[in-house]
Design a protein around this motif. Structure first.
Motif, PDB file in Angstrom:
ATOM      1  N   ALA A   1      10.406  48.442  -9.405  1.00  0.00           N
ATOM      2  CA  ALA A   1      10.890  47.180  -8.845  1.00  0.00           C
ATOM      3  C   ALA A   1      11.912  46.604  -9.796  1.00  0.00           C
ATOM      4  O   ALA A   1      11.892  46.889 -11.004  1.00  0.00           O
ATOM      5  CB  ALA A   1       9.730  46.199  -8.655  1.00  0.00           C
TER       6      ALA A   1
ATOM      7  N   ALA B   1      11.567  47.709   1.423  1.00  0.00           N
ATOM      8  CA  ALA B   1      10.396  47.740   0.559  1.00  0.00           C
ATOM      9  C   ALA B   1      10.701  47.023  -0.751  1.00  0.00           C
ATOM     10  O   ALA B   1      11.846  47.012  -1.218  1.00  0.00           O
ATOM     11  CB  ALA B   1       9.990  49.184   0.296  1.00  0.00           C
ATOM     12  N   PRO B   2       9.678  46.424  -1.383  1.00  0.00           N
ATOM     13  CA  PRO B   2       9.897  45.705  -2.645  1.00  0.00           C
ATOM     14  C   PRO B   2      10.012  46.632  -3.850  1.00  0.00           C
ATOM     15  O   PRO B   2       9.929  46.186  -4.983  1.00  0.00           O
ATOM     16  CB  PRO B   2       8.652  44.822  -2.752  1.00  0.00           C
ATOM     17  CG  PRO B   2       7.593  45.593  -2.028  1.00  0.00           C
ATOM     18  CD  PRO B   2       8.299  46.282  -0.885  1.00  0.00           C
TER      19      PRO B   2
ATOM     20  N   ASP C   1      -1.880  45.914 -10.590  1.00  0.00           N
ATOM     21  CA  ASP C   1      -1.375  44.678  -9.981  1.00  0.00           C
ATOM     22  C   ASP C   1      -0.549  44.939  -8.727  1.00  0.00           C
ATOM     23  O   ASP C   1      -0.201  43.997  -8.005  1.00  0.00           O
ATOM     24  CB  ASP C   1      -0.517  43.902 -10.987  1.00  0.00           C
ATOM     25  CG  ASP C   1      -1.337  43.367 -12.150  1.00  0.00           C
ATOM     26  OD1 ASP C   1      -2.558  43.155 -11.973  1.00  0.00           O
ATOM     27  OD2 ASP C   1      -0.758  43.180 -13.243  1.00  0.00           O
ATOM     28  N   ALA C   2      -0.194  46.205  -8.467  1.00  0.00           N
ATOM     29  CA  ALA C   2       0.625  46.546  -7.296  1.00  0.00           C
ATOM     30  C   ALA C   2      -0.193  47.231  -6.202  1.00  0.00           C
ATOM     31  O   ALA C   2       0.375  47.732  -5.235  1.00  0.00           O
ATOM     32  CB  ALA C   2       1.786  47.446  -7.715  1.00  0.00           C
ATOM     33  N   GLN C   3      -1.516  47.256  -6.350  1.00  0.00           N
ATOM     34  CA  GLN C   3      -2.351  47.869  -5.328  1.00  0.00           C
ATOM     35  C   GLN C   3      -2.214  47.110  -4.012  1.00  0.00           C
ATOM     36  O   GLN C   3      -2.051  45.888  -3.993  1.00  0.00           O
ATOM     37  CB  GLN C   3      -3.821  47.842  -5.776  1.00  0.00           C
ATOM     38  CG  GLN C   3      -4.131  48.709  -6.977  1.00  0.00           C
ATOM     39  CD  GLN C   3      -4.173  50.190  -6.641  1.00  0.00           C
ATOM     40  OE1 GLN C   3      -4.277  50.568  -5.484  1.00  0.00           O
ATOM     41  NE2 GLN C   3      -4.093  51.020  -7.659  1.00  0.00           N
ATOM     42  N   GLY C   4      -2.269  47.842  -2.908  1.00  0.00           N
ATOM     43  CA  GLY C   4      -2.215  47.212  -1.597  1.00  0.00           C
ATOM     44  C   GLY C   4      -0.833  46.920  -1.077  1.00  0.00           C
ATOM     45  O   GLY C   4      -0.684  46.288  -0.034  1.00  0.00           O
ATOM     46  N   THR C   5       0.202  47.404  -1.765  1.00  0.00           N
ATOM     47  CA  THR C   5       1.580  47.153  -1.339  1.00  0.00           C
ATOM     48  C   THR C   5       2.187  48.331  -0.580  1.00  0.00           C
ATOM     49  O   THR C   5       3.347  48.285  -0.198  1.00  0.00           O
ATOM     50  CB  THR C   5       2.472  46.844  -2.560  1.00  0.00           C
ATOM     51  OG1 THR C   5       2.481  47.994  -3.429  1.00  0.00           O
ATOM     52  CG2 THR C   5       1.959  45.621  -3.319  1.00  0.00           C
TER      53      THR C   5
ATOM     54  N   LEU D   1       2.554  51.229  -1.977  1.00  0.00           N
ATOM     55  CA  LEU D   1       3.269  52.010  -2.967  1.00  0.00           C
ATOM     56  C   LEU D   1       2.691  53.420  -3.123  1.00  0.00           C
ATOM     57  O   LEU D   1       3.430  54.401  -3.252  1.00  0.00           O
ATOM     58  CB  LEU D   1       3.226  51.253  -4.301  1.00  0.00           C
ATOM     59  CG  LEU D   1       4.230  51.626  -5.382  1.00  0.00           C
ATOM     60  CD1 LEU D   1       4.526  50.412  -6.238  1.00  0.00           C
ATOM     61  CD2 LEU D   1       3.685  52.739  -6.253  1.00  0.00           C
TER      62      LEU D   1
END
Length: 348
Positions: free
Chosen positions: A64, A6-7, A106-110, A112
């Motif tokens: 991250a 995972a990032p 900005d990290a939506q859809g990852t 998380l």
């Protein structure tokens, strides 16, 4: 607390995160479906009191690696709270609650948000909580869909209005039975658990010196993996134990990608015939479900007939292709039996 590929990684909050975490929560809330509503003084105090939330349970963050080499960058957060803490509002009794689940816009859809929820569920599981509770507004449709996918049940009887928002309550059960509670072993229980698991194995068959040393290495397992204990819910007495790997690891060579393996399932002599072994296996299946894994696997020896009957009864099947002959130092050998069961049918 998640896949190593995972990032991001999930960990407890650190001192250097305290200044940034409330701002992340505020930004995520402002970008959500209720961002147009004014923020109450009570809500703002909750966001700012990072130390109070941590003292009430645990504050988890997703981070991250920082691009400037100064450390990692916060991408998300979740607060897991005990029911009797100042900031819990839905959980009662021995339940836990997760609040302020927030992801950087900005990290939506990852993935998380899902990873934070899974880590929160496992945190409450480690405490031995009866269930993990939460509430969310009707307009938070993405969050509500996520909770449904993770196996949370709606609790309309616990819905509550907070200003202009009706909080929809959800619950994920964490225990198999009301009379037995499973949680992570505490440091002061190492000696008692060592005695329990050694006695459980020694009572059924003769142990080699090497295997006995492996069985009694409870402190070492707790350092590197997870040692779970089943306790009597009324008295707190230790009834049984089992060991699993931490997320992203294995505890034996048997497990493959998407699988959870476990070892050292043992039940105290005076707790047998109470279904403790079944509760512990059910707990391992639940842990696998929380982590999003597909199957639970294990090895057992030919002498462990009671354990084999348990696994058969619980729907495990032999994995003949993974079995092998184990050679003892004295030249004798035996077949190391392998079992596996899919997780998808596990009840929460």
């Amino acid at each position: 607390m998640q896949n190593d590929d995972a990032p991001f990684h999930i960990r407890p909050i650190r001192d250097r995160d305290v200044a940034d975490e409330p701002a992340l929560i505020a930004a995520a809330f402002a970008a959500g479906p209720y961002g147009h509503l004014p923020v109450s003084a009570e809500r703002r105090a909750l966001e700012r009191d990072v130390s109070g939330r941590a003292a009430s349970g645990a504050v988890l963050v997703a981070a991250a690696d920082g691009v400037d080499g100064d450390g990692d960058r916060l991408l998300g957060t979740a607060s897991v709270l005990r029911a009797d803490s100042p900031y819990s509002r839905v959980a009662v009794g021995d339940e836990a609650e997760v609040r302020l689940v927030a992801v950087d816009p900005d990290a939506q859809g990852t993935g998380l948000g899902q990873a934070l929820m899974r880590a929160s569920m496992e945190t409450a599981l480690g405490w031995g909580a009866d269930a993990l509770l939460l509430d969310t507004g009707e307009l938070n449709t993405r969050a509500r869909a996520l909770y449904a996918r993770l196996g949370f049940d709606r609790l309309p009887e616990r819905d509550e209005r907070f200003g202009e928002v009706v909080g929809f309550a959800y619950r994920f059960g964490l225990q198999e039975r009301d009379d037995i509670r499973v949680r992570l072993m505490r440091p002061d229980e190492v000696e008692a658990v060592t005695e329990l698991v050694e006695g459980a194995y020694a009572s059924d068959f003769e142990l080699s010196d090497a295997y006995r040393a492996d069985i009694v290495a409870v402190a070492e397992r707790a350092r590197d993996h997870q040692v779970w204990v089943a306790t009597d819910a009324s008295t707190g007495a230790l009834l049984g134990t089992a060991s699993t790997p931490v997320a992203g690891a294995t505890i034996s060579p048997l497990a493959r990608a998407g699988e959870l393996d476990f070892r050292f399932l043992g039940v105290a002599a005076d707790a047998r015939r109470r279904g403790v072994g079944e509760v512990l296996v059910g707990h391992v299946l639940r842990l696998a479900r929380i982590r999003g894994l597909e199957r639970v696997v294990l090895n057992t020896g030919p002498d462990m007939l009671a354990a084999q009957r348990l696994y058969d009864r619980l729907g495990f099947e032999r994995l003949h292709e993974r079995e092998f002959t184990f050679e003892r130092p004295d030249g004798t050998s035996f077949l190391m039996i392998a079992y596996g069961r899919d997780v998808e049918a596990t009840a929460a």
